[in-house]
Enzyme design. Structure first.
Site, PDB file in Angstrom:
ATOM      1  N   LYS A  78     119.656  31.472  30.603  1.00  0.00           N
ATOM      2  CA  LYS A  78     120.985  31.823  30.916  1.00  0.00           C
ATOM      3  C   LYS A  78     121.745  30.247  30.686  1.00  0.00           C
ATOM      4  O   LYS A  78     122.769  30.481  29.927  1.00  0.00           O
ATOM      5  CB  LYS A  78     121.269  31.970  32.532  1.00  0.00           C
ATOM      6  CG  LYS A  78     122.711  32.460  32.821  1.00  0.00           C
ATOM      7  CD  LYS A  78     122.962  32.624  34.267  1.00  0.00           C
ATOM      8  CE  LYS A  78     122.958  31.217  35.133  1.00  0.00           C
ATOM      9  NZ  LYS A  78     123.396  31.243  36.489  1.00  0.00           N
TER      10      LYS A  78
ATOM     11  N   ASP B  17     124.564  36.407  34.289  1.00  0.00           N
ATOM     12  CA  ASP B  17     124.346  35.760  35.528  1.00  0.00           C
ATOM     13  C   ASP B  17     124.326  37.144  36.614  1.00  0.00           C
ATOM     14  O   ASP B  17     124.454  38.307  36.060  1.00  0.00           O
ATOM     15  CB  ASP B  17     125.599  34.815  35.996  1.00  0.00           C
ATOM     16  CG  ASP B  17     126.967  35.544  35.891  1.00  0.00           C
ATOM     17  OD1 ASP B  17     127.095  36.810  35.635  1.00  0.00           O
ATOM     18  OD2 ASP B  17     127.903  34.777  36.492  1.00  0.00           O
TER      19      ASP B  17
END
Length: 226
Positions: A129, A147
């Protein structure tokens, strides 16, 4: 992340309509973390894990004034970094990671943030991420950083259902039209943060409600379900 409720996946045409709508509302969405260069962006994203962007920005204001480069960060030392970010969750471990990744950038990358996923993910505290955020924002690569907000929106709306963040990411790469890929994760994260909220989505003011699979839609406060 909690297991998502299964919904029917939106069609490509419906997905395209959603991103057309997002683009019409905000053609150039921006992330909310403060940074001054590639290095401070990387550090800010590392610090943002399990923390709010607002909280990170408060802590990094002083940190980045003192250490806007890997060399300056290493010069601060772990103890001083820890003091400066102590208001952020998991600050002790994050301070060690920031110090260590700064050392590696100096020793391995001439003090520069690499533009390759593999090199980024090899840094302490940097996962897929974080790498996606840096690649997208700084290097303008069409990556999607999943997220908790984006994971929720992908599943709840039917845009990109998936049991894991990676599954949602891969589903989105198939759903998002190429011309919208650069900004897709910002639109979705901001949508999840401010409208499609975890506890109670604000469906009554959602710009993509007509395509969303979530049911029952949340009514305007003060009004019952029709």
């Amino acid at each position: 992340m909690p297991g998502p409720k299964k919904v029917k996946t939106l069609t490509r045409a419906e997905a395209e309509a959603i991103f057309e709508r997002f683009h019409a509302i905000e053609p150039e969405p921006k992330g909310e973390l403060d940074y001054v260069n590639a290095f401070t962006l990387l550090v800010a994203v590392v610090l943002s894990a399990q923390a709010t962007d607002t909280g990170v920005n408060k802590a990094t204001r002083a940190l980045f004034e003192l250490a806007p480069s890997p060399a300056a960060m290493v010069a601060l030392g772990v103890e001083r970094i820890t003091e400066l970010i102590r208001t952020i969750g998991l600050y002790r471990g994050k301070a060690k990671n920031v110090f260590a990744l700064s050392q590696i950038l100096i020793e391995t990358h001439n003090g520069e943030v690499p533009a390759e996923r593999e090199a980024l993910e090899a840094l302490p505290g940097v996962g897929r991420k974080t790498a996606n955020v840096v690649l997208n924002i700084w290097f303008k690569q069409p990556t999607i950083a999943v997220d908790t907000h984006l994971f929720r929106v992908g599943n709840r709306t039917g845009l990109a259902p998936g049991a894991t963040p990676l599954a949602v990411e891969l589903a989105l790469t198939k759903q998002v039209p190429e011309r919208f890929m650069l900004h897709a994760h910002h639109w979705l994260i901001l949508h999840g943060r401010y409208i499609c909220k975890a506890r109670k989505p604000e469906c009554w003011r959602c710009p993509i409600a007509e395509w969303c699979r979530y049911e029952p839609k949340t009514p305007l406060p003060g009004r019952g379900l029709s």
